[in-house]
Design a protein around this motif. Structure first.
Motif, mmCIF file in Angstrom:
data_model
loop_
_atom_site.group_PDB
_atom_site.id
_atom_site.type_symbol
_atom_site.label_atom_id
_atom_site.label_comp_id
_atom_site.label_asym_id
_atom_site.label_seq_id
_atom_site.Cartn_x
_atom_site.Cartn_y
_atom_site.Cartn_z
ATOM 1 N N GLN A 252 46.192 73.013 23.924
ATOM 2 C CA GLN A 252 46.988 73.880 24.792
ATOM 3 C C GLN A 252 48.123 74.524 24.007
ATOM 4 O O GLN A 252 48.434 75.700 24.187
ATOM 5 C CB GLN A 252 47.530 73.072 25.964
ATOM 6 C CG GLN A 252 46.453 72.632 26.948
ATOM 7 C CD GLN A 252 46.969 71.623 27.964
ATOM 8 O OE1 GLN A 252 48.020 71.018 27.780
ATOM 9 N NE2 GLN A 252 46.220 71.446 29.044
ATOM 10 N N ALA A 253 48.735 73.737 23.124
ATOM 11 C CA ALA A 253 49.826 74.264 22.312
ATOM 12 C C ALA A 253 49.327 75.355 21.368
ATOM 13 O O ALA A 253 49.935 76.431 21.249
ATOM 14 C CB ALA A 253 50.478 73.136 21.511
ATOM 15 N N LYS A 254 48.209 75.090 20.704
ATOM 16 C CA LYS A 254 47.651 76.087 19.772
ATOM 17 C C LYS A 254 47.205 77.342 20.513
ATOM 18 O O LYS A 254 47.472 78.473 20.079
ATOM 19 C CB LYS A 254 46.465 75.472 19.022
ATOM 20 C CG LYS A 254 46.805 74.326 18.096
ATOM 21 C CD LYS A 254 47.351 74.833 16.777
ATOM 22 C CE LYS A 254 47.457 73.709 15.761
ATOM 23 N NZ LYS A 254 47.959 74.204 14.457
ATOM 24 N N TYR A 255 46.513 77.142 21.626
ATOM 25 C CA TYR A 255 46.009 78.276 22.398
ATOM 26 C C TYR A 255 47.168 79.096 22.958
ATOM 27 O O TYR A 255 47.157 80.336 22.908
ATOM 28 C CB TYR A 255 45.126 77.757 23.529
ATOM 29 C CG TYR A 255 44.394 78.826 24.306
ATOM 30 C CD1 TYR A 255 43.605 79.770 23.660
ATOM 31 C CD2 TYR A 255 44.482 78.881 25.700
ATOM 32 C CE1 TYR A 255 42.929 80.744 24.376
ATOM 33 C CE2 TYR A 255 43.799 79.848 26.422
ATOM 34 C CZ TYR A 255 43.025 80.778 25.754
ATOM 35 O OH TYR A 255 42.350 81.743 26.475
ATOM 36 N N GLY A 256 48.200 78.407 23.453
ATOM 37 C CA GLY A 256 49.359 79.118 23.974
ATOM 38 C C GLY A 256 50.051 79.933 22.904
ATOM 39 O O GLY A 256 50.457 81.075 23.134
ATOM 40 N N PHE A 257 50.175 79.363 21.702
ATOM 41 C CA PHE A 257 50.823 80.079 20.603
ATOM 42 C C PHE A 257 50.035 81.333 20.236
ATOM 43 O O PHE A 257 50.618 82.411 20.022
ATOM 44 C CB PHE A 257 50.942 79.151 19.398
ATOM 45 C CG PHE A 257 51.618 79.776 18.212
ATOM 46 C CD1 PHE A 257 52.989 79.872 18.144
ATOM 47 C CD2 PHE A 257 50.870 80.288 17.157
ATOM 48 C CE1 PHE A 257 53.627 80.457 17.056
ATOM 49 C CE2 PHE A 257 51.483 80.881 16.066
ATOM 50 C CZ PHE A 257 52.868 80.960 16.015
ATOM 51 N N MET A 258 48.703 81.202 20.169
ATOM 52 C CA MET A 258 47.882 82.355 19.793
ATOM 53 C C MET A 258 47.923 83.428 20.879
ATOM 54 O O MET A 258 47.993 84.623 20.584
ATOM 55 C CB MET A 258 46.442 81.904 19.518
ATOM 56 C CG MET A 258 46.324 80.953 18.333
ATOM 57 S SD MET A 258 44.628 80.494 17.904
ATOM 58 C CE MET A 258 44.199 81.859 16.803
ATOM 59 N N ASN A 268 49.098 87.897 25.483
ATOM 60 C CA ASN A 268 49.472 87.724 26.886
ATOM 61 C C ASN A 268 50.599 86.698 26.899
ATOM 62 O O ASN A 268 50.369 85.505 26.945
ATOM 63 C CB ASN A 268 48.284 87.242 27.722
ATOM 64 C CG ASN A 268 48.602 87.197 29.212
ATOM 65 O OD1 ASN A 268 49.740 86.953 29.605
ATOM 66 N ND2 ASN A 268 47.590 87.436 30.038
ATOM 67 N N GLN A 269 51.843 87.208 26.842
ATOM 68 C CA GLN A 269 52.980 86.310 26.688
ATOM 69 C C GLN A 269 53.190 85.413 27.905
ATOM 70 O O GLN A 269 53.586 84.259 27.765
ATOM 71 C CB GLN A 269 54.245 87.110 26.391
ATOM 72 C CG GLN A 269 54.195 87.803 25.034
ATOM 73 C CD GLN A 269 55.523 88.376 24.622
ATOM 74 O OE1 GLN A 269 56.408 88.588 25.448
ATOM 75 N NE2 GLN A 269 55.679 88.649 23.337
ATOM 76 N N GLY A 272 50.458 82.816 27.667
ATOM 77 C CA GLY A 272 50.717 81.993 26.483
ATOM 78 C C GLY A 272 51.847 81.018 26.727
ATOM 79 O O GLY A 272 51.755 79.832 26.391
ATOM 80 N N GLU A 273 52.933 81.507 27.339
ATOM 81 C CA GLU A 273 54.059 80.625 27.640
ATOM 82 C C GLU A 273 53.645 79.533 28.623
ATOM 83 O O GLU A 273 54.087 78.384 28.525
ATOM 84 C CB GLU A 273 55.211 81.462 28.206
ATOM 85 C CG GLU A 273 56.527 80.722 28.317
ATOM 86 C CD GLU A 273 56.782 80.201 29.727
ATOM 87 O OE1 GLU A 273 57.827 79.577 29.933
ATOM 88 O OE2 GLU A 273 55.921 80.394 30.613
ATOM 89 N N SER A 274 52.762 79.888 29.557
ATOM 90 C CA SER A 274 52.288 78.909 30.538
ATOM 91 C C SER A 274 51.534 77.774 29.863
ATOM 92 O O SER A 274 51.724 76.596 30.189
ATOM 93 C CB SER A 274 51.390 79.597 31.577
ATOM 94 O OG SER A 274 50.863 78.663 32.471
ATOM 95 N N TRP A 275 50.670 78.100 28.879
ATOM 96 C CA TRP A 275 49.925 77.058 28.167
ATOM 97 C C TRP A 275 50.865 76.207 27.320
ATOM 98 O O TRP A 275 50.700 74.980 27.220
ATOM 99 C CB TRP A 275 48.843 77.677 27.304
ATOM 100 C CG TRP A 275 47.614 78.058 28.075
ATOM 101 C CD1 TRP A 275 47.175 79.315 28.356
ATOM 102 C CD2 TRP A 275 46.662 77.163 28.670
ATOM 103 N NE1 TRP A 275 46.018 79.263 29.103
ATOM 104 C CE2 TRP A 275 45.677 77.959 29.309
ATOM 105 C CE3 TRP A 275 46.550 75.775 28.743
ATOM 106 C CZ2 TRP A 275 44.604 77.400 29.993
ATOM 107 C CZ3 TRP A 275 45.479 75.224 29.424
ATOM 108 C CH2 TRP A 275 44.519 76.024 30.043
ATOM 109 N N LEU A 276 51.849 76.835 26.706
ATOM 110 C CA LEU A 276 52.819 76.072 25.922
ATOM 111 C C LEU A 276 53.603 75.113 26.815
ATOM 112 O O LEU A 276 53.876 73.969 26.440
ATOM 113 C CB LEU A 276 53.783 77.022 25.199
ATOM 114 C CG LEU A 276 53.193 77.798 24.021
ATOM 115 C CD1 LEU A 276 54.157 78.874 23.556
ATOM 116 C CD2 LEU A 276 52.854 76.867 22.865
ATOM 117 N N ARG A 277 53.961 75.580 28.009
ATOM 118 C CA ARG A 277 54.646 74.716 28.970
ATOM 119 C C ARG A 277 53.792 73.493 29.311
ATOM 120 O O ARG A 277 54.275 72.357 29.347
ATOM 121 C CB ARG A 277 54.925 75.482 30.268
ATOM 122 C CG ARG A 277 56.224 76.260 30.284
ATOM 123 C CD ARG A 277 56.341 77.050 31.586
ATOM 124 N NE ARG A 277 57.676 77.583 31.716
ATOM 125 C CZ ARG A 277 58.670 76.965 32.351
ATOM 126 N NH1 ARG A 277 58.462 75.787 32.900
ATOM 127 N NH2 ARG A 277 59.856 77.517 32.436
#
Length: 605
Positions: A252-258, A268-269, A272-277
């Motif tokens: 999730q962290a890697k996918y959110g960053f990409m 898609n910021q 992306g921010e949602s996955w990082l969260r």
């Protein structure tokens, strides 16, 4: 339950084998509570299968409240009688730390991030787990084979032995378990030490084809880093996405960053921010830190949100992210996004420092030196020990920090002689140490006074426009210490410091242009310099600006503004400003207009 059913259960309970048979029937019908009572009858009689089933009921909570410890007790009774399923289940409990889902998710949970380590009741016991897994594995139990392979290949286990792990994974592969392919692939990757053998990649691909999320994650890493595969951000993003949707926090962290940065996938910021969260909330410290940094920067449309950033820095710091601990400390020190609290700042600086953050060590030392913390709330930290240990290894920055501790008595008795020694060593490569050592030489602190050599060190600082160095060298030129008295050279040095925004340089220029120095007097420039320094909070400049305004020097008299600047000087610690305030003549009040008198007019002549 009808009377007839009750009688049937009672009759079955008279003979343990019949109780076991009846319990199986009831279990198949979903009547778990009745089934458990009869399984217990047979288990008490020592029937291994019944003991195992009682353990399973306690583990799954079917007909009874979940209790992993009680489940282990019954599994052990059955395993000691040679029940291989019970033996495997018992191994799962020890391996997963008595987690209640240890048996039902054994195969699926292996190789999933953190699965064994997230014990709810007790830490994993790999030694005991292996002792119970091996008999079941040798009897052909696939899940037990996977457990044996996992334990033997686990980097956290002191007895790790990849050579013993591989055969068990191979047996699981032969039994058709895709987790066996994954275990082989990961173990072969580790053995290759940074390379990715074709055999390892092939096994990971087969595991990914079987839709194992962790296999997708490893395949994404290989594409992401270009290890024995062409670097392919698009494929990496695709496989990270599959693993992320299966709730792997690292993915999730890697996918959110990409996603956030548009790497290998359309940017898609928001998503992306949602996955990082999600990754941060799941316990990924890097993801939490990235979310914090997003809020620190803002998104171009909205300003930074420091309160939200502080919350995420805290999350990351509590997960062990040392840079986030230091960042949170800085927010508390400056009162950005959180109430200003130097003692709270010290807590986070210390946590980062103890995790090895060298910058945090210096930040903590500076904070303790400033006297902003409360001795009742903040315990002294051994910052001098940290710096001394690093300084002994040749670290010049540490040598500088250790010298400051010695010079100022931070955590250690003040010792200016030793401070000068370490400062001289640090001056070989640290700009601030060159300044400090120059001042020590000029003032004779810890060394014999030597203003000539002081000029040499301070000139190094002036050459790179360090304001402290410019001002200290200018002071020597003004006094003629260590060289000729040269007011014009001093003026130029002060002006260079002022041009870099230093209020001390601005004040010194104001004093020089005010008269009494070997440069032309220019009261208008003096006033401008005092005002510039006062507006930046220089207390003496506030006093002088007030005097210029009070006496009309190079400006109109303005007693109201003069009072303002005298008050600022007094608040800044300049006690003599009170005399200036007392001497101010208050402005004459404007006379009130006289009331108009009505004149009575007569209508008669």
């Amino acid at each position: 339950m009808s009377i007839k059913q009750d009688i049937s259960d009672r009759v079955a309970a008279r003979k343990p084998p019949k109780a076991l048979a009846r319990a199986k029937e009831l279990y198949a019908e979903g009547k778990y509570e009745r089934a458990l009572k009869l399984f217990s009858v047979a288990a008490q009689a020592g029937i291994a299968e019944a003991e195992r089933e009682v353990g399973r009921h306690y583990l799954t909570g079917e007909g009874v409240r979940r209790n992993a410890v009680e489940a282990a007790r019954w599994f052990m009774r059955a395993a000691e009688k040679g029940d291989m399923v019970a033996s495997r289940n018992l191994a799962g409990l020890y391996m997963f730390g008595m987690r209640e889902d240890a048996v039902s998710h054994t195969g699926a949970s292996l190789f999933t991030q953190g699965a064994p380590a997230e014990a709810e009741n007790t830490p994993p016991d790999y030694d005991t787990a292996l002792r119970w897994a091996l008999p079941a594995a040798e009897a052909g139990d696939t899940d037990a084979q996977l457990m044996a392979g996992f334990i033997y290949s686990n980097p956290t286990w002191p007895q790790r032995d990849d050579a013993k792990a591989l055969p068990w994974f191979e047996k699981a592969v032969q039994a058709g378990a895709p987790q066996g392919h994954l275990g082989l692939g990961i173990t072969l990757l580790r053995q290759a030490a940074g390379e990715a053998p074709d055999e390892a990649i092939a096994h990971i691909r087969l595991a990914a084809d079987a839709e194992l999320p962790t296999a997708h994650y490893y395949l994404a890493l290989l594409y992401d880093m270009g290890v024995n595969l062409p670097a392919d951000p698009a494929r990496a993003a695709k496989h990270y996405g599959i693993a992320a949707k299966a709730n792997l926090s690292n993915a999730q962290a890697k996918y959110g960053f990409m996603l956030f940065n548009g790497i290998g996938i359309k940017a898609n910021q928001v998503e992306g921010e949602s996955w990082l969260r999600r990754a941060g909330l799941a316990g990924d410290p890097e993801a939490a830190a990235l979310v914090a940094e997003i809020y620190v920067r803002g998104d171009g449309k909205l300003p930074p949100n420091y309160a939200e950033a502080a919350s995420w820095f805290r999350t990351a710091a509590e997960l062990g992210h040392k840079n986030s601990a230091r960042a949170l400390g800085m927010l508390y020190l400056t009162g950005t996004g959180v109430p200003r609290n130097p003692d709270e700042a010290a807590i986070w600086f210390r946590r980062a420092a103890e995790a090895g953050d060298e910058t945090a060590k210096a930040d903590l030392a500076s904070l303790l030196l400033s006297g902003q913390t409360s001795p009742k709330l903040t315990e002294p930290a051994p910052v001098h020990e940290w710096f001394e240990q690093a300084a002994e290894t040749g670290d010049l920055i540490a040598a500088f920090n250790y010298a400051v501790c010695l010079a100022q008595g931070v955590g250690v008795e003040r010792d200016e002689i030793r401070a000068a020694k370490w400062m001289r060593r640090a001056a070989e490569g640290v700009l601030n140490a060159q300044y400090w050592y120059g001042v020590m030489l000029a003032e004779g602190r810890g060394v014999d006074a030597n203003p000539e050599e002081a000029r040499v060190w301070l000139q190094k600082c002036a050459d790179v426009e360090l304001p402290d160095g410019l001002i200290a060298l200018a002071d020597l030129c003004l006094k003629g210490a260590g060289g000729p008295r040269d007011h014009e050279a001093a003026r130029q040095l002060y002006e260079r410091a002022a041009n870099r925004g230093d209020p001390r340089g601005m004040f010194a220029l104001g004093a020089m242009y005010g008269g009494g120095h070997d440069i032309p007097t220019d009261r208008a420039r003096s006033l401008a310099c005092y005002r510039a320094a006062a507006e930046r909070g220089h207390p003496l400049a506030c006093l002088m600006l007030g005097r210029y305004l009070a006496h009309g020097i190079a400006t109109e008299v303005d007693l109201a503004e003069a009072k303002h600047w005298f008050t600022q000087a007094l608040n800044g610690g300049i006690a003599e400003a009170q005399n200036d305030l007392d001497a101010l003549v208050p402005p004459e009040p404007e006379p009130e207009p006289e009331a108009e008198t009505e004149v009575e007019t007569s209508t008669t002549e």
